[in-house]
Scaffold this motif. Sequence first.
Motif, mmCIF file in Angstrom:
data_model
loop_
_atom_site.group_PDB
_atom_site.id
_atom_site.type_symbol
_atom_site.label_atom_id
_atom_site.label_comp_id
_atom_site.label_asym_id
_atom_site.label_seq_id
_atom_site.Cartn_x
_atom_site.Cartn_y
_atom_site.Cartn_z
ATOM 1 N N ARG A 173 126.479 92.412 163.324
ATOM 2 C CA ARG A 173 127.866 92.027 163.061
ATOM 3 C C ARG A 173 128.241 92.486 161.662
ATOM 4 N N LEU A 174 129.460 92.981 161.528
ATOM 5 C CA LEU A 174 129.994 93.311 160.214
ATOM 6 C C LEU A 174 130.755 92.096 159.696
ATOM 7 N N ARG A 175 130.419 91.640 158.526
ATOM 8 C CA ARG A 175 131.081 90.496 157.905
ATOM 9 C C ARG A 175 131.781 90.985 156.645
ATOM 10 N N GLN A 176 132.868 90.324 156.307
ATOM 11 C CA GLN A 176 133.606 90.677 155.094
ATOM 12 C C GLN A 176 133.898 89.415 154.299
ATOM 13 N N TYR A 177 133.889 89.568 153.014
ATOM 14 C CA TYR A 177 134.387 88.503 152.153
ATOM 15 C C TYR A 177 135.136 89.147 151.012
ATOM 16 N N GLN A 178 135.995 88.360 150.386
ATOM 17 C CA GLN A 178 136.901 88.899 149.386
ATOM 18 C C GLN A 178 136.710 88.161 148.075
ATOM 19 N N ASP A 179 136.568 88.944 147.010
ATOM 20 C CA ASP A 179 136.546 88.401 145.651
ATOM 21 C C ASP A 179 137.882 88.744 145.005
ATOM 22 N N ASN A 180 138.508 87.775 144.399
ATOM 23 C CA ASN A 180 139.737 88.038 143.653
ATOM 24 C C ASN A 180 139.371 88.121 142.184
#
Length: 193
Positions: free
Chosen positions: A105-112
């Motif tokens: 599975r490809l997972r994504q998370y975002q850093d601001n």
Amino acid sequence: MRTAIAILILPLLAACQSHNPYQAESLPMPPAPPEAASTFDRSAYPAAPRDYGRYRSWSWLDGRAPSGEQLADSVSAGLDQYGLRPALNGPGDLLVRAYISQETRLRQYQDNVGGYYGTGSHWDRHYGAYGGVPIVRTYEQRVAVVRIELIDPRDHQVVWSGSGEALAGKDQAAQADAMRVAIRAALDGYPPY
């Protein structure tokens, strides 16, 4: 001017009062064919709801447990929690098919990430700007996916199916835990209400 408008409207009013050439009529319905009295059209009625309470025992589809003793034991334990017991003699009320696979599975998370650029302090006037930039990171995860199908042996229809997944472990103990978590997730919606 009024007279010209009245002369133009007068034929329209006369047309509204003319006879309608269309008449409503209907023919009688033809009689039903003689075989209609003796045949039952199941498609005309909704299917009767399944009584999941009558399913009390189970056996493996085609008499073969899935590959891997650990998967078979874990599925058996999961079904046991829902009141489904292994059939002792002959096929059960349900036939069970289960299989496990490893998927990515490809997972994504975002850093601001942001910062303030400028001069001055909180007490006096200051000039500057604040800006933020989202940084999206993508990574891969290995998951164990378990799929379970419950089949009614009388009509060979799949009466329920479910799937669940969990993070795949790196060693055997972690993989067994992941499989149990995936089986619990797969059986979470049984029986449907």
